[in-house]
Design a protein around this motif. Structure first.
Motif, PDB file in Angstrom:
ATOM      1  N   GLU A  46       0.946  -1.522  -0.291  1.00 28.75           N
ATOM      2  CA  GLU A  46      -0.125   0.107   0.130  1.00 28.75           C
ATOM      3  C   GLU A  46       0.755   1.413   0.098  1.00 28.75           C
ATOM      4  OE1 GLU A  46      -2.607  -1.027   3.917  1.00 28.75           O
ATOM      5  OE2 GLU A  46      -3.943  -0.443   2.113  1.00 28.75           O
ATOM      6  N   THR A 100      -3.178  -7.140  -0.403  1.00 20.75           N
ATOM      7  CA  THR A 100      -4.165  -5.385  -1.455  1.00 20.75           C
ATOM      8  C   THR A 100      -3.450  -4.607  -2.059  1.00 20.75           C
ATOM      9  OG1 THR A 100      -6.041  -4.222  -0.791  1.00 20.75           O
ATOM     10  CG2 THR A 100      -4.365  -4.376   0.925  1.00 20.75           C
ATOM     11  N   GLY A 101      -3.832  -4.100  -2.861  1.00 20.59           N
ATOM     12  CA  GLY A 101      -2.565  -3.220  -2.950  1.00 20.59           C
ATOM     13  C   GLY A 101      -1.843  -3.264  -4.467  1.00 20.59           C
ATOM     14  N   THR A 102      -2.110  -4.723  -4.646  1.00 22.12           N
ATOM     15  CA  THR A 102      -1.473  -4.998  -5.564  1.00 22.12           C
ATOM     16  C   THR A 102      -1.958  -5.352  -7.233  1.00 22.12           C
ATOM     17  OG1 THR A 102      -2.095  -7.429  -4.710  1.00 22.12           O
ATOM     18  CG2 THR A 102       0.212  -6.738  -3.654  1.00 22.12           C
ATOM     19  N   THR A 103      -1.145  -5.531  -8.001  1.00 21.09           N
ATOM     20  CA  THR A 103      -1.747  -6.290  -9.367  1.00 21.09           C
ATOM     21  C   THR A 103      -2.375  -8.032  -9.144  1.00 21.09           C
ATOM     22  OG1 THR A 103       0.663  -6.993 -10.123  1.00 21.09           O
ATOM     23  CG2 THR A 103      -0.442  -5.460 -11.049  1.00 21.09           C
ATOM     24  N   GLU A 138      -3.856  -9.044  -7.474  1.00 24.22           N
ATOM     25  CA  GLU A 138      -5.893  -9.017  -6.585  1.00 24.22           C
ATOM     26  C   GLU A 138      -6.389  -8.546  -7.784  1.00 24.22           C
ATOM     27  OE1 GLU A 138      -5.865  -4.765  -4.285  1.00 24.22           O
ATOM     28  OE2 GLU A 138      -7.524  -6.428  -3.037  1.00 24.22           O
ATOM     29  N   VAL A 188      -9.491 -13.094   0.737  1.00 21.47           N
ATOM     30  CA  VAL A 188      -9.495 -12.369   2.103  1.00 21.47           C
ATOM     31  C   VAL A 188      -7.831 -11.626   1.702  1.00 21.47           C
ATOM     32  CG1 VAL A 188      -8.542 -12.643   4.094  1.00 21.47           C
ATOM     33  CG2 VAL A 188     -10.176 -14.640   3.401  1.00 21.47           C
ATOM     34  N   THR A 189      -8.484 -10.341   2.198  1.00 22.81           N
ATOM     35  CA  THR A 189      -7.557  -9.136   1.813  1.00 22.81           C
ATOM     36  C   THR A 189      -6.756  -8.930   2.611  1.00 22.81           C
ATOM     37  OG1 THR A 189      -8.945  -7.242   2.010  1.00 22.81           O
ATOM     38  CG2 THR A 189      -8.347  -8.156  -0.251  1.00 22.81           C
ATOM     39  N   VAL A 190      -5.287  -8.902   3.150  1.00 25.53           N
ATOM     40  CA  VAL A 190      -4.277  -8.746   4.279  1.00 25.53           C
ATOM     41  C   VAL A 190      -3.183  -7.633   3.448  1.00 25.53           C
ATOM     42  CG1 VAL A 190      -5.083 -11.261   5.117  1.00 25.53           C
ATOM     43  CG2 VAL A 190      -3.090 -10.528   3.064  1.00 25.53           C
ATOM     44  N   TYR A 209     -11.166  -4.898  -8.590  1.00 26.42           N
ATOM     45  CA  TYR A 209     -11.261  -6.000  -7.918  1.00 26.42           C
ATOM     46  C   TYR A 209     -12.551  -6.500  -7.045  1.00 26.42           C
ATOM     47  CZ  TYR A 209     -11.832  -1.831  -4.447  1.00 26.42           C
ATOM     48  OH  TYR A 209     -13.041  -0.726  -3.181  1.00 26.42           O
ATOM     49  N   ASP A 257     -16.074  -8.833  -0.452  1.00 28.67           N
ATOM     50  CA  ASP A 257     -16.136 -10.184   0.472  1.00 28.67           C
ATOM     51  C   ASP A 257     -17.738 -10.113   0.529  1.00 28.67           C
ATOM     52  OD1 ASP A 257     -16.796 -12.630   1.246  1.00 28.67           O
ATOM     53  OD2 ASP A 257     -15.289 -11.877   3.133  1.00 28.67           O
ATOM     54  N   SER A 303      -9.122  -6.955   8.127  1.00 28.30           N
ATOM     55  CA  SER A 303      -9.570  -6.796   6.636  1.00 28.30           C
ATOM     56  C   SER A 303     -11.214  -6.782   6.991  1.00 28.30           C
ATOM     57  CB  SER A 303      -8.771  -8.507   5.436  1.00 28.30           C
ATOM     58  OG  SER A 303      -7.991  -8.711   6.102  1.00 28.30           O
ATOM     59  N   LEU A 308     -14.076  -4.476   4.888  1.00 27.13           N
ATOM     60  CA  LEU A 308     -13.543  -3.973   4.348  1.00 27.13           C
ATOM     61  C   LEU A 308     -14.613  -2.961   3.841  1.00 27.13           C
ATOM     62  CD1 LEU A 308     -12.192  -5.802   0.587  1.00 27.13           C
ATOM     63  CD2 LEU A 308     -11.629  -3.891   2.084  1.00 27.13           C
ATOM     64  N   GLY A 324      -8.080   2.146   0.306  1.00 29.24           N
ATOM     65  CA  GLY A 324      -7.266   1.236   1.224  1.00 29.24           C
ATOM     66  C   GLY A 324      -6.902   0.957  -0.852  1.00 29.24           C
ATOM     67  N   ILE A 325      -8.051  -0.177  -1.661  1.00 32.70           N
ATOM     68  CA  ILE A 325      -7.698  -0.957  -2.942  1.00 32.70           C
ATOM     69  C   ILE A 325      -8.219   0.292  -3.629  1.00 32.70           C
ATOM     70  CG2 ILE A 325      -8.095  -2.896  -4.252  1.00 32.70           C
ATOM     71  CD1 ILE A 325      -9.238  -4.271  -1.479  1.00 32.70           C
ATOM     72  N   ASN A 365      -5.318   2.233  -3.192  1.00 31.73           N
ATOM     73  CA  ASN A 365      -3.991   2.329  -3.972  1.00 31.73           C
ATOM     74  C   ASN A 365      -3.923   1.746  -5.583  1.00 31.73           C
ATOM     75  OD1 ASN A 365      -2.228   1.385  -1.609  1.00 31.73           O
ATOM     76  ND2 ASN A 365      -3.600   0.539  -1.121  1.00 31.73           N
ATOM     77  N   GLN A 366      -4.928   1.104  -6.176  1.00 28.43           N
ATOM     78  CA  GLN A 366      -4.825   0.591  -7.702  1.00 28.43           C
ATOM     79  C   GLN A 366      -5.191   1.805  -8.446  1.00 28.43           C
ATOM     80  OE1 GLN A 366      -4.151  -2.466  -8.182  1.00 28.43           O
ATOM     81  NE2 GLN A 366      -4.941  -3.627  -6.227  1.00 28.43           N
TER      82      GLN A 366
END
Lengths: 344, 424
Positions: free
Chosen positions: A84, A150-153, A155, A172-174, B69, B72, B371, B373, B381-382, B385-386
């Motif tokens: 992140e 999380t925050g990765t390609t 994902e 499950v995002t860690v 993305y 859940d 975790s 969401l 968060g996501i 980042n993305q």
């Protein structure tokens, strides 16, 4: 009077902020230390050992850059970054270069205003599952719970892979690899997905590596490489060519052990391979001048941890617990993709 | 003879802004205000200038791009093809649902604990004191992580529930059993039976959010039944006032409350959908992830201690004479509490309760540690980042939390105005 003081402060603040992004090379030289963004702990790629010394495949590239710029591979400060925080840390100037198995993508290159200067590891995303789960292909994972960082390609690839195969999953995002490993080992998820190299590294760090298998599917292209800020081309060139120097060294058979002999031989022998002479700054060759670094930059970089092949074998190669084969990362002369442009 | 002299006429001079105490404070306030605005302008300019230097602008277009993305827990339909804007709403709803259950359970628990702490029973009062002091003095984040770890590390994996033919043949029991045969609590989540109907009324989509007509109709029937019951009781009371005899109403109440909804659901073919282990996880029923359960449980246990203290303060603020008068009239302790003391104590309890509700809502962001969401997990968060749009995401998120808090506080202030002491 009040007003002029205020304006003066504004101007000064703007100038100070501006200079932090123009000449990274000058900043690093003035500081006498390279600040390198690294992983929070991925065995074999970048992790501190028991006594707090950083070691790994990515870490050695940082050391090579430090050696090229400052002449001393130990003058590196490693700043651990998560998936992140890494790009923010780079964009804000907290780190000079990010070598943290980061995937080169279009949007990161253009939207995040970053420059990927090279690919030091060609990777792809894979899945790891426990052996007793009885799964032999990622396509059998319908309905499974999957741990992702999380925050990765990865994902996004994961979502695409399950969608294109018409199967479902629960994410499950860690936040980082170690948390993912903990959840995976506790059975909170059936599968763990990340770059195949990362899986190998995580598995090597487990108590029972034999009970886990990496599934054969590689579902994406993950070119991992060092990243610098967009706009400082000179600094980008230095990082890129420090890396290429390691590749050329492997191609020419220059290792950490024999480099001094080769320098000596090249100095004595007028007809020695001219590219080696240019690379090592033998005689009046000074390739460093154009980049603003010492003539011996490549010599220092190679001397730091050896050539690309040596760094690979020492950290993640088949003799290590991680046991990765060269595969795509072999030199182009041996059927791989690692290819350095000519140094002339 | 006295000489009357008028006070000298005051002509306003500029120097009076500094030397006259009547005007000086205005001058100082004006200057401070100017400086404050100058600071804000500088801050904004500096931000824009620094962003421009990095070739970045402030742009919210990313909200309309594909998110890519998966989430859940989703209360409105969402796939990875939906936009970042929709992911924001999914996260916001997840925040709201945790905040709602947190506030509800914390209030119930808090009121009970607050009253019990004042109990004359030594053991009960001390136990409540211990509970309050232990939970209030440990950071909430630790409670959240502890609750989550207890759920995820002590419960069996889904595969432990599996019963194979060989096990039946050998007469073996599985390693883990479902609660009452219908509820499965694994180390990933809890699966409950879900109510289903064979002949649903269908759904209508309002502003891309599908609304289940069966649920709406059921709720409407329930509300109508409750209203019918109120009318019935009001009639009975009128009869009682007029004649002195109260007509028997209990079976009519039961009939009005339950018969319509049972008939309606039976007509639609009501049945339970039980969770069953299929493949890797339990399928069917309603599955609640442990991140949600742990967050609600920890928020409830932690915030209830503060509410309990507010309740205790409110009760102690009521003069003893009130309850003594009530006892003198022959009211039992329970009725004294619910009819005399608590309604008056509400005036003291409501203001701190408002700030507790605000705290619970804002503390939901700690769900990121396990975790969950929520809005912080999706937008902050996501998505952040993305897309790499830190400033935009943070500004948007702060704005949303600000609006949310102001709305909660406005609603509670209306309630406070309704219960406070009316002075005429």
């Amino acid at each position: 009077m009040n007003k002029s003081v205020l304006l003066g402060t504004v101007a000064a603040a703007t100038i100070v902020a501006g200079s932090a992004f123009a000449g990274t090379l000058d900043d690093v030289k003035a500081r006498g230390e390279l600040i390198c963004g690294s992983n929070t702990g991925l065995t074999g790629f970048g992790a501190p050992d028991a006594s707090g010394n950083w070691a790994g495949f990515d870490v050695d590239l940082c050391r090579a850059v430090a050696a090229a710029v400052l002449g001393d591979p130990t003058k590196v400060k490693f700043v651990p970054t998560t998936g992140e925080t890494r790009f923010t840390a780079l964009a804000s100037g907290e780190v000079d270069v990010l070598v943290r198995n980061s995937t080169w993508t279009f949007s990161r290159d253009n939207d995040l205003k970053l420059d990927f200067v090279a690919v030091n590891y060609y990777d792809g995303q894979g899945f790891m599952v426990k052996k007793d789960l009885g799964v032999s292909s990622a396509k059998e994972l319908d309905g499974a719970t999957v741990c992702i960082q999380t925050g990765t390609t990865t994902e996004l690839n994961l979502a695409d892979f399950f969608k294109s195969n018409n199967i479902s999953y629960t994410p499950v995002t860690v936040a980082d690899d170690s948390e993912a490993q903990r959840q995976y080992e506790a059975g909170a998820c059936d599968a763990f997905t990340t770059d195949a190299s990362g899986l190998a590294s995580t598995r090597a760090a487990m108590a029972d590596p034999a009970n886990h298998i990496i599934l054969p599917e590689i579902i994406s292209k993950e070119p991992l490489g060092p990243v610098v800020r967009h706009g400082d081309n000179n600094w980008g060139d230095i990082v890129r060519w420090s890396y290429f120097a390691l590749l050329i060294a492997e191609e020419k058979g220059i290792t950490k052990a024999n480099i001094d002999d080769i320098v000596k031989a090249a100095t004595d022998d007028a007809s020695y391979d001219p590219e080696v002479k240019r690379l090592l700054g033998v005689g009046d060759n000074d390739t460093g001048k154009l980049m603003g670094v010492d003539a011996k930059w490549a010599y220092n970089a190679i001397k730091a941890g050896g050539n690309y092949g040596e760094i690979f074998e020492a950290n993640i190669g088949s003799a290590t617990p991680i046991g990765l084969a060269r595969g795509l990362n072999a030199l182009w002369t041996e059927g791989g993709l690692q290819y350095a442009p000519p140094l002339r | 003879m006295t000489l009357a002299i008028d006070a000298p006429k005051d002509h306003f001079r500029l120097s009076m802004l500094v030397y006259d105490t009547r005007y000086r404070s205005y001058t100082i306030q004006f200057i401070v205000l100017l400086l404050f605005f100058a600071f804000l302008v500088w801050l904004t300019n500096n931000t824009i200038a620094n962003l421009a230097m990095r070739d970045k602008d402030i742009n919210f277009d990313f909200l309309f791009n594909r998110a890519g993305y998966d989430i859940d827990q989703q209360l409105i339909p969402y796939t990875n093809d939906s936009t970042h804007g929709r992911a924001l709403f999914v996260g916001l709803l997840n925040t709201l649902v945790v905040a709602f259950f947190g506030c509800l359970f914390a209030t119930i628990l808090g009121v009970f604990v607050g009253i019990l702490r004042l109990s004359k029973n030594w053991l009960v009062a001390r136990l409540m004191t211990v509970y309050i002091e232990v939970f209030r003095n440990v950071p909430l984040l630790l409670w959240i992580i502890l609750t989550f770890v207890v759920f995820s590390e002590t419960r069996p994996q889904p595969k432990d529930f599996r019963v194979t033919d060989e096990m039946i043949a050998a007469g073996q029991e599985p390693a883990a059993n479902m609660l009452f045969g219908v509820i499965a609590v694994t180390n990933r989540g809890s699966s409950f039976p879900a109510p289903l109907v064979d002949r649903p009324l269908g759904t209508v989509t309002i502003a891309t959010v599908p609304v289940n007509l069966t649920v709406v109709a059921t709720l409407a029937i329930l509300l109508a039944s409750i209203w019918g019951n109120i009318v019935l009781r009001r009639r009975a009371k009128a009869v009682q006032e007029a004649t002195g005899d109260r007509p028997v109403t209990w079976w009519k109440s039961l009939l009005i409350l339950f018969a319509p909804v049972i008939l309606f659901l039976a007509a639609l073919g009501f049945h339970w959908d039980y969770p069953a282990l299929k493949g890797f996880n339990f399928q069917g029923g309603i599955t609640v992830a442990h991140s949600f359960t742990a967050l609600v449980v920890a928020l409830t246990l932690y915030s209830a201690t503060y509410i309990a203290e507010a309740v205790r303060a409110g009760i102690m603020a009521i003069s003893r004479g009130q309850s003594e008068a009530s006892f003198a009239l022959g009211l039992r302790p329970g009725r004294t509490m619910s009819l005399i003391v608590l309604p008056q104590a509400l005036r003291v309890i409501i203001p701190p309760l408002i700030s507790q509700y605000l705290n619970i809502t804002k503390n939901t962001t700690l769900g990121m540690a396990i975790s969950y969401l929520d809005l912080k997990g999706t937008l902050g968060g996501i998505t952040l980042n993305q897309t790499g749009r830190e400033l935009e995401c943070m500004l948007l998120m702060m704005l949303i939390y600000l609006c949310l808090s102001l709305m909660i506080s406005a609603a509670m202030n209306v309630f406070n105005a309704a219960v406070k002491l009316k002075e005429r």
